[in-house]
Design an enzyme around this catalytic site. Structure first.
Site, mmCIF file in Angstrom:
data_model
loop_
_atom_site.group_PDB
_atom_site.id
_atom_site.type_symbol
_atom_site.label_atom_id
_atom_site.label_comp_id
_atom_site.label_asym_id
_atom_site.label_seq_id
_atom_site.Cartn_x
_atom_site.Cartn_y
_atom_site.Cartn_z
ATOM 1 C CB SER A 83 71.258 60.971 26.557
ATOM 2 O OG SER A 83 70.957 59.900 25.694
ATOM 3 C CB THR A 185 65.365 63.221 24.434
ATOM 4 O OG1 THR A 185 65.963 64.177 25.287
ATOM 5 C CG2 THR A 185 63.935 62.972 24.820
ATOM 6 C CB THR A 203 65.396 63.413 28.357
ATOM 7 O OG1 THR A 203 66.721 63.745 27.962
ATOM 8 C CG2 THR A 203 64.824 64.572 29.149
ATOM 9 N NE ARG A 213 67.750 72.392 30.173
ATOM 10 C CZ ARG A 213 67.451 71.449 29.291
ATOM 11 N NH1 ARG A 213 67.258 70.215 29.676
ATOM 12 N NH2 ARG A 213 67.339 71.750 28.016
ATOM 13 C CB THR A 236 65.148 64.647 20.363
ATOM 14 O OG1 THR A 236 66.365 64.476 21.097
ATOM 15 C CG2 THR A 236 65.439 64.579 18.891
ATOM 16 N N GLY A 237 66.470 67.308 21.183
ATOM 17 C CA GLY A 237 67.394 68.404 20.937
ATOM 18 C C GLY A 237 67.319 69.431 22.047
HETATM 19 C C1 SD4 Z 1 66.183 68.544 26.898
HETATM 20 N N1 SD4 Z 1 65.263 67.802 24.806
HETATM 21 O O1 SD4 Z 1 66.283 68.306 28.090
HETATM 22 C C2 SD4 Z 1 66.009 67.388 25.968
HETATM 23 C C3 SD4 Z 1 67.342 66.823 25.696
HETATM 24 C C4 SD4 Z 1 67.645 66.415 24.357
HETATM 25 O O2 SD4 Z 1 69.203 66.582 22.679
HETATM 26 O O3 SD4 Z 1 66.865 65.879 23.620
HETATM 27 N N2 SD4 Z 1 68.837 66.746 23.942
HETATM 28 O O4 SD4 Z 1 66.252 69.671 26.433
#
Ligand code: SD4
Length: 328
Positions: A83, A185, A203, A213, A236-237
């Site tokens: 990731s 991330t 990330t 994106r 994160t997220g």
């Molecule tokens: C994103 N925040 O690209 C990052 C990815 C991530 O859980 O942390 N996903 O949106």
């Protein structure tokens, strides 16, 4: 609310450092002063090993800026971590595209987005910060700059990620999984022995995202923010939700108003939830996690839902902490 702490495989001396402490000492996530610096926090369970790499610098009186760069680079380089960086899952066209940003105690910032073929986007972000008149480069321009600066062009798509992508193409349904393998991330924030804060965030973004994106992780203020007078925060997220409230900057501002790191992270998560409610949307498939340090070395975190953990390392040892959360 106290987070449950889980000691995981980490440096033996670090584990030993925890043993023998009274439970109350282990339970306290509030350090009383900068005497407790240095300190480093990072997202998810791969944060444990990233923190060790950062500690090589922080523990030797190095700067928080160097520490966060070196810390996250360890994860970027690992093909097993799917990731972030090399080995990251591709977008729906099969391209691995990377986003990263970095910020130091003097409000210097650098960011790179939609970067392909370069294993260490965080170092490209730092080079943008230090060597250009700009703060962000994207796509082909970012790649051109990276190659001119001496970074090597590489294939970042590993076999396992390619296989997963081909499998995904069979249904082509974009359904991000929350808490994927308990890592995602990597965001890292650190306070060095001189009392200076820095942060880094890197990330490959959401797996099978649309081409082009961007999430929050390369956006200063959303995925990362540092104000040496107040604190440092990273997220994160689901980046779309973090961007919607300019999450990391928001958490810093709430710490400025007097909230503790955990209270500030919680308030940002609650605001994100209210924005879902406003749009009459479900949060079921969404995860958000914030981690924060204030300039006194107090730290905390908060997540939208269960399953987000973060790694902490300081002079007392190393631990992985389950963040408190709003929803099951
Ligand atoms: C994103 N925040 O690209 C990052 C990815 C991530 O859980 O942390 N996903 O949106």
């Amino acid at each position: 609310m106290l987070a449950r702490r889980t000691l995981l495989k980490t440096g033996a001396s670090a584990i030993l450092a925890w043993f023998g402490k009274p439970l109350a000492a282990l339970a306290s996530n509030v350090n009383s002063s900068k005497k407790n610096a240095p300190l480093v926090l990072s997202t998810w369970n791969f944060g444990l090993k990233a923190n060790e790499a950062a500690w090589q610098i922080l523990g030797n009186n190095g700067t928080a800026l160097d520490a966060v760069e070196q810390g996250v680079k360890l994860v970027e380089a690992d093909p097993e971590e799917r990731s972030v960086g090399y080995g990251g899952r591709p977008d729906r066209d099969g391209n691995v595209t990377l986003d990263a940003c970095i910020m130091d105690h003097e409000a210097n910032i650098g960011a790179v987005a939609y970067l392909q073929h370069i294993k260490h986007p965080i170092s490209v972000a730092r080079a943008i910060m230090e060597k250009t008149p700009h703060v962000m480069l994207v796509g082909d321009g970012a790649l051109k700059f990276a190659l001119e600066t001496g970074f090597k062009k590489e294939n970042l798509l590993v076999e396992a990620s390619e296989k997963e992508w081909k499998e995904w193409l069979k249904t082509s349904q974009y359904k991000p999984v929350v808490n994927i393998e308990n890592h995602d991330t990597i965001g890292m924030i650190a306070l060095d022995a001189n009392g200076n804060l820095s942060g880094a965030c890197t990330t490959s973004g959401m797996a099978f995202k649309m081409a082009g994106r961007l999430g929050d992780s390369s956006i200063i203020g959303a995925g990362l923010y540092v104000d040496n007078e107040v604190g440092a925060v990273t997220a994160t997220g689901h980046g779309e939700e973090v961007i919607r409230v300019v999450g990391s900057h928001l958490v810093v501002e709430m710490m400025r108003q007097g909230k503790s790191p955990e209270q500030a992270c919680k308030a940002a998560v609650e605001l994100i939830k209210r924005k879902f409610d406003l749009r009459k949307k479900q949060t079921k498939d969404t995860q958000i996690g914030f981690i924060a340090i204030n300039n006194q070395g107090e730290y905390g975190a908060f997540a939208l839902r269960k399953g987000f953990s973060y790694a902490v390392k300081n002079n007392k040892g190393s631990s992985l902490i389950d963040a408190p959360y709003l929803l099951d």
